[in-house]
Design an enzyme around this catalytic site. Structure first.
Site, PDB file in Angstrom:
ATOM      1  N   ASP A  49       0.821  -1.211   0.000  1.00 47.53           N
ATOM      2  CA  ASP A  49       0.000   0.000   0.000  1.00 47.53           C
ATOM      3  C   ASP A  49       0.854   1.260   0.000  1.00 47.53           C
ATOM      4  OD1 ASP A  49      -2.495  -0.898  -0.349  1.00 47.53           O
ATOM      5  OD2 ASP A  49      -3.231  -0.524   1.679  1.00 47.53           O
TER       6      ASP A  49
ATOM      7  N   ASP B 285     -10.858  -6.368  11.303  1.00 49.87           N
ATOM      8  CA  ASP B 285     -10.704  -7.808  11.473  1.00 49.87           C
ATOM      9  C   ASP B 285     -11.722  -8.376  12.456  1.00 49.87           C
ATOM     10  OD1 ASP B 285      -9.304  -6.203  13.210  1.00 49.87           O
ATOM     11  OD2 ASP B 285      -7.362  -6.836  12.449  1.00 49.87           O
TER      12      ASP B 285
END
Ligand SMILES: *[C@@H]1O[C@H](CO)[C@@H](O)[C@H](O)[C@H]1NC(C)=O
Ligand SMILES: CC(=O)N[C@H]1CO[C@H](CO)[C@@H](O)[C@@H]1O
Length: 731
Positions: free
Chosen positions: A140, A445
């Site tokens: 990223d 998550d």
């Protein structure tokens, strides 16, 4: 296979001593009831301050009791899982499913490429059929430095993988291995080979580190590999096209190591980023990887690890397969979670970063209640469970499934996959919602795992003695506090969102599993009770207001029992988990430090956001620890160093308790006849305990000379605040 020769691949053992634990919990509950009775029966008739302090203290106690109850739910039924080590290979060696391994990195400065490739090399070297292994790196940071490091790693892997086999290397991250390993002392040919690989690694590391330092990739390599041309079009890390390169194509005949063995597939991906589109952080990166990998290898199992977590056990994949491939229980397992463990903890874990009790005690309990939460790293997912499929009884994992035969050449495949990682691909799709990782939350998550549970899957917590993945723990106090602020804030956001487990999970998962999520989501709320307990009793001590029963009064027993028995239990548990007494004290200290700062700001920010205000800003310090900081960390000297409002709060609280502790003791010494000790015994005890836990704080404030001491500005401010508060309390 016939039903009757079914042999399970793993076994589940309940934790011993459950009955004892339940009796103990019941006795604490009785103690809590007595405390409540006391608080109500002896409600003070005096002044306003007295009344409100009493009410506040009572509410804090109720909160702690409630929170305690939640932690009991996580301990009620704990189980451990053990694979039967030899059974898998005997039965399934040929049928082992393919695995796609995702490694996510975000910033070449915070996460140096030399660290990232260590993780990549360690997962490439798994003891697993290489043609079934594919490694995907999501960058990223969109950095050519990381890309360059990956190219170097791809070349090095041709030597490294056979080397690992030949020398039975463990762990298979070169940095970690060469840091501790000694050269073999038998065969001179072997010694030579060993030294040559070590030299090769060190040279590669040097090249990568100097490229990182100069922020420039070496020119000759840039010319050789077409991939670098992509960076001609990159304007910034937030604005670039998809860069997708298959560095090793495992299907190719030339993807072999120096010994002629197949290499695993290795893929580099920097998804498209445009300022107009939200990139959704790591969840966005993971979802792009899920799609791209589905075109290339489409393995039924996905393992994701953070880029700082190298594999510490080359058998870790097989260990996880025992759970998925069990014929009886395997098909309902959505994911297998390993704990987060660290390789750079100091001896007594100065900052309590290992979260030892959570890892060793609470998560096994979570497992028994329906399966641990997904913690974002070190987790094996069934691809279907991650992609939104609902569990059904008919579902059987079909491992023998032949992958779609991908005919295209690597370069065609690279082009075709680019669209899957583009900014617009997800528009008007279920990605980020019912498919893949969820968006819109700092702890994506946790809600992703919760959603998988709600779709009917269960999960398994596998915590082997030899940890499978090792990462880097924070090495300064501020890093630690900020990390916990982020976690606590994310948790509270989930609690207040539509994913509140008691509602979102209602009728979909058992109540005990819903409750198991709650202690982690409610971390931040602890701040109110902790702050109250850490200040008011001490101030009231200065003001001559008793808040606890007299030492000579039987009611004191209930308080004493709950406090002492609980702490004794906590100490016992900590040591049973392999900790030290000093480690436990560190852990207790950090609990108070977190409670009064990280959780407080997490709470404040969440509330502010709820009412539409912007949040308080923190300057995030960089992860690179300089020499001195590392040294102090190893010697377990607490690191302050930079001014921060968090430190001001901590220092003020520490001084406040010091003053009131002195005041309290003076009171006892001054008038022995009036029985101040009898009246204020518990209060004095409480503030002395706080003073004791704060010893490193006083050291940092007054006695240290090194650069990690408390900055003078914080010292002066906190002295002024503490004096003002104490004076105000006394008059
Ligand atoms: C990592 O693996 C080594 C063996 O290579 C083992 O001795 C060590 O205990 C492992 N570390 C942890 C934290 O389990
Ligand atoms: C990133 C970081 O601070 N890593 C440290 C981990 O711990 C070892 C020794 O315990 C240090 O050498 C590293 O610098």
């Amino acid at each position: 296979m016939e039903k009757n020769d079914y042999l399970p691949l793993f076994e589940t053992k309940p934790v011993r001593g459950r009955i004892l634990f339940r009796l103990f919990a019941a006795s604490i509950l009785v103690g809590i009831c007595f405390i409540c009775v006391y608080r109500i029966r002896f409600f003070p008739v005096g002044g306003k301050v007295e009344k409100w302090s009493w009410i506040g203290l009572f509410l804090s106690e109720l909160w702690f009791s409630f929170y305690w109850f939640l932690t009991i739910v996580c301990r009620w039924n704990s189980v451990y899982r053990f694979p039967y080590k030899n059974r898998l290979s005997q039965r399934f060696e040929k049928e082992l499913p393919g695995i796609d391994i995702f490694v996510c990195t975000a910033d070449p400065l915070i996460e140096p490429p030399s660290m990232v490739i260590n993780t990549v090399l360690s997962v490439m070297a798994y003891d697993y059929p290489p043609e079934k292994l594919s490694i995907y790196l999501s960058d990223d940071g969109g950095s050519d430095l990381t890309f360059y490091a990956m190219l170097e790693a791809a070349t090095f892997s041709k030597k490294w993988l056979p080397f690992c086999k030949e020398f039975k290397v463990e762990p298979r991250a070169p940095e970690a291995y060469f840091r501790t390993a000694f050269e073999p002392d038998d065969d001179p040919v072997k010694v030579k080979e060993w030294l040559s690989v070590k030299k090769l690694y060190e040279e590669m590391k040097m090249r990568i580190e100097s490229a990182t330092k100069l922020n420039r990739t070496p020119e000759d390599i840039c010319k050789q590999h077409k991939g670098f041309r992509e960076w001609d079009f990159v304007s910034s890390k937030r604005d670039h096209q998809t860069i997708h390169q298959i560095l090793i194509d495992g299907r190719n005949a030339d993807a072999i190591d120096v010994k002629g063995k197949t290499l695993p597939t290795l893929v580099y991906l920097a998804r498209e980023k445009r300022p107009r589109y939200h990139h959704n952080f790591k969840a966005g990166a993971m979802n792009a990887l899920i799609r791209v990998s589905s075109r290339i290898s489409n393995a039924p199992i996905i393992l994701n690890v953070d880029c700082d977590m190298y594999s510490n056990n080359s058998k870790a994949i097989k260990d996880a397969m025992y759970f998925f491939m069990d014929e009886e229980k395997g098909h309902e397992i959505g994911f297998v979670q390993n704990p987060q463990s660290f390789h750079n903890l100091s001896k007594n874990d100065l900052y309590g970063s290992s979260l030892r009790v959570i890892v060793e005690v609470e998560l096994p309990g979570f497992d028994a209640n329906g399966g641990p939460c997904y913690i974002g790293t070190g987790c094996f997912h069934r691809r279907e469970s991650l992609c939104g499929k609902k569990y059904s009884k008919e579902f059987k994992g079909e491992w023998r499934r032949v992958n779609k035969k991908v005919e295209e050449s690597a370069s065609v495949l690279e082009e075709r996959c680019k669209v899957l990682a583009s900014c617009t691909y997800e528009q008007n799709t279920d990605w980020g919602n019912e498919m893949g990782l969820k968006y819109g939350c700092a702890l994506e998550d946790i809600i992703t795992g919760l959603a998988i549970h709600c779709r009917g899957w269960r999960s398994i917590y596998f915590n082997p003695i030899r940890k499978a993945f090792l990462g880097v723990a924070p090495t300064t106090l501020l890093q630690y506090l900020i990390q916990h602020k982020r976690w606590a804030e994310g948790g509270l956001q989930i609690f207040l969102s539509k994913y509140f487990p008691l509602i979102y999970g209602h009728k979909r998962i058992p109540l005990k599993l819903q409750l198991s999520y709650c202690p982690y989501l409610l971390w931040a709320v602890n701040c109110l009770a902790t702050l109250f307990y850490a200040t008011v009793p001490s101030l009231c001590l200065l003001k001559d207001i008793p808040l606890f029963p007299k030492m000579s009064c039987p009611w004191v027993l209930s308080f004493a029992y709950v406090m002492i028995a609980n702490r004794a239990y906590s100490l016992g548990e900590f040591i049973w988990c392999g900790g030290t007494i000093q480690g436990w004290l560190n852990d207790q200290r950090m609990w108070i430090f977190k409670g009064t700062t990280s959780y407080f700001f997490a709470f404040l920010d969440t509330v502010m956001k709820l009412f539409g205000f912007s949040e308080t800003a923190f300057v995030i310090t960089e992860k690179v620890a300089d020499e001195q900081i590392s040294q102090r960390y190893e010697q377990e000297v607490m690191e302050f160093g930079t001014p921060s409002i968090m430190f001001t709060i901590l220092a003020t609280l520490a001084l406040l308790n010091l003053f009131s502790c002195i005041g309290g003791i003076k009171k006892v010494v001054d008038d022995v006849q009036t029985k101040a000790l009898d009246q204020f015994g518990l209060q004095i005890l409480l503030s002395s305990l706080l003073v004791f836990l704060n010893l490193p704080m006083y050291q940092g404030l007054f006695f240290r000379k090194d650069s990690g001491k408390m900055p003078p500005s914080v010292t002066y401010l906190s002295i002024i605040y503490a004096l003002l508060t104490c004076t105000a309390a006394m008059y």
